[in-house]
Design a protein around this motif. Structure first.
Motif, PDB file in Angstrom:
ATOM      1  N   LEU A   1     -10.420  -2.457   0.474  1.00  0.00           N
ATOM      2  CA  LEU A   1     -10.007  -2.741  -0.971  1.00  0.00           C
ATOM      3  C   LEU A   1     -10.181  -1.774  -2.152  1.00  0.00           C
ATOM      4  O   LEU A   1     -11.313  -0.905  -2.046  1.00  0.00           O
ATOM      5  N   SER A   2      -9.467  -1.736  -2.966  1.00  0.00           N
ATOM      6  CA  SER A   2      -9.688  -0.764  -4.136  1.00  0.00           C
ATOM      7  C   SER A   2     -10.807  -1.214  -5.057  1.00  0.00           C
ATOM      8  O   SER A   2     -11.240  -2.374  -4.968  1.00  0.00           O
TER       9      SER A   2
ATOM     10  N   ALA B   1     -10.229  -4.381  -7.085  1.00  0.00           N
ATOM     11  CA  ALA B   1     -10.036  -5.483  -6.192  1.00  0.00           C
ATOM     12  C   ALA B   1     -11.413  -6.071  -5.552  1.00  0.00           C
ATOM     13  O   ALA B   1     -11.293  -7.284  -5.549  1.00  0.00           O
TER      14      ALA B   1
ATOM     15  N   TYR C   1     -12.539  -9.810  -4.866  1.00  0.00           N
ATOM     16  CA  TYR C   1     -12.406 -10.427  -3.478  1.00  0.00           C
ATOM     17  C   TYR C   1     -13.815 -10.807  -3.001  1.00  0.00           C
ATOM     18  O   TYR C   1     -13.859 -11.960  -2.603  1.00  0.00           O
TER      19      TYR C   1
ATOM     20  N   GLY D   1      -3.524  -7.979  -3.026  1.00  0.00           N
ATOM     21  CA  GLY D   1      -3.748  -7.734  -4.529  1.00  0.00           C
ATOM     22  C   GLY D   1      -3.290  -8.904  -5.459  1.00  0.00           C
ATOM     23  O   GLY D   1      -3.598  -9.323  -6.532  1.00  0.00           O
ATOM     24  N   GLU D   2      -2.106  -9.272  -4.939  1.00  0.00           N
ATOM     25  CA  GLU D   2      -1.360 -10.508  -5.577  1.00  0.00           C
ATOM     26  C   GLU D   2      -2.223 -11.621  -5.429  1.00  0.00           C
ATOM     27  O   GLU D   2      -2.371 -12.373  -6.274  1.00  0.00           O
TER      28      GLU D   2
ATOM     29  N   ILE E   1      -5.958 -10.258  -7.734  1.00  0.00           N
ATOM     30  CA  ILE E   1      -5.990  -9.636  -9.014  1.00  0.00           C
ATOM     31  C   ILE E   1      -4.534  -9.983  -9.699  1.00  0.00           C
ATOM     32  O   ILE E   1      -4.373  -9.268 -10.714  1.00  0.00           O
TER      33      ILE E   1
ATOM     34  N   ARG F   1      -1.493  -8.617  -8.895  1.00  0.00           N
ATOM     35  CA  ARG F   1      -0.707  -7.420  -8.725  1.00  0.00           C
ATOM     36  C   ARG F   1      -1.034  -6.658  -7.245  1.00  0.00           C
ATOM     37  O   ARG F   1      -1.976  -6.756  -6.935  1.00  0.00           O
TER      38      ARG F   1
ATOM     39  N   LEU G   1      -1.922  -4.039  -4.633  1.00  0.00           N
ATOM     40  CA  LEU G   1      -2.681  -2.792  -4.561  1.00  0.00           C
ATOM     41  C   LEU G   1      -1.733  -1.841  -4.215  1.00  0.00           C
ATOM     42  O   LEU G   1      -0.653  -1.645  -3.601  1.00  0.00           O
TER      43      LEU G   1
ATOM     44  N   SER H   1      -3.143  -1.674   0.523  1.00  0.00           N
ATOM     45  CA  SER H   1      -2.154  -2.917   0.515  1.00  0.00           C
ATOM     46  C   SER H   1      -2.299  -3.396   1.845  1.00  0.00           C
ATOM     47  O   SER H   1      -1.769  -2.649   2.784  1.00  0.00           O
TER      48      SER H   1
END
Ligand SMILES: CC(C)(COP(=O)(O)OP(=O)(O)OC[C@H]1O[C@@H](n2cnc3c(N)ncnc32)[C@H](O)[C@@H]1OP(=O)(O)O)[C@@H](O)C(=O)NCCC(=O)NCCS
Length: 182
Positions: free
Chosen positions: A35-36, A39, A43, A158-159, A162, A164, A166, A171
């Motif tokens: 994960l970024s 995010a 998460y 991501g959706e 957060i 949107r 990633l 992703s």
């Protein structure tokens, strides 16, 4: 861990949510590289938010000779599970985890089987869940219990967390599976 010792799958007691959250934080830390930075807190924060889930789900734990070794949340009514969109009348499973030093002994299987048993008792038509292709043990476990893919309910991570997508390097799809109980 000695596989011959006693394992019990039961409801968490009112004083266990903090310990369950700690177990989830330990287990899901393995997914940090997936994960970024923006995010990850959402998460992990959602995964360890055991108390919020208590409102709509059953917190189930695996106890191995008094030691908390695993957990799962069962939503008897899946429409109450935030982040996901399951049909009415379904149950759903979330946040399955087994301590690393207790794996391969059937604990995860016992927790999932208990969810299936309870969902049937509640009269659920089906059970839905999300996992990921890199969660290989979980995927193998679900498939061996009869769960099948339901790609139309996949959600980009991501959706999901957060709102949107990633960037491509982070992703991935939260892959939907379902078990028909009809
Ligand atoms: C998935 C998880 C809960 C399984 O727990 P476990 O107690 O080790 O699982 P079990 O011992 O009951 O094994 C169940 C099945 O998982 C699979 N499995 C277990 N260990 C495995 C391994 N090292 N490699 C591949 N598959 C494995 C097998 O299919 C096994 O079935 P079998 O009994 O026919 O061999 C555990 O690996 C975990 O916590 N993983 C990290 C968190 C996670 O991915 N959660 C799921 C989110 S959707």
């Amino acid at each position: 861990m000695d596989p011959a010792t006693r394992q019990v799958v039961r409801d968490a007691t009112p004083d266990e949510p903090a310990a369950v959250a700690a177990l989830l934080a330990d287990v899901y830390a393995a997914f940090r590289p997936r994960l970024s930075d923006d995010a990850w807190p959402r998460y992990l924060g959602e995964i360890v938010d055991v108390r919020s889930r208590l409102v709509d789900s059953q917190l189930i734990v695996a106890d191995h000779d008094g030691l908390l070794v695993g957990t799962v949340a069962l939503y008897p009514e899946a429409t109450r599970s935030s982040l996901e969109h399951w049909p009415e009348g379904w149950a759903s499973i979330r946040a399955l985890a087994v301590r690393a030093d207790a794996r391969g002994l059937g604990v995860g299987r016992s927790l999932a089987v208990e969810c299936i048993r309870r969902a049937r008792l509640c009269g659920a038509k089906a059970i839905g869940l999300h996992t990921a292709s890199f969660m290989t043990s979980a995927t193998r476990l679900y498939r061996s219990l009869g769960f099948e893919r339901r790609p139309d309910d996949d959600i980009e991570v991501g959706e999901m967390f957060i709102g949107r997508p990633l960037p491509p390097e982070f992703s991935w799809q939260a892959q939907a599976y379902w078990l028909d109980l009809a």
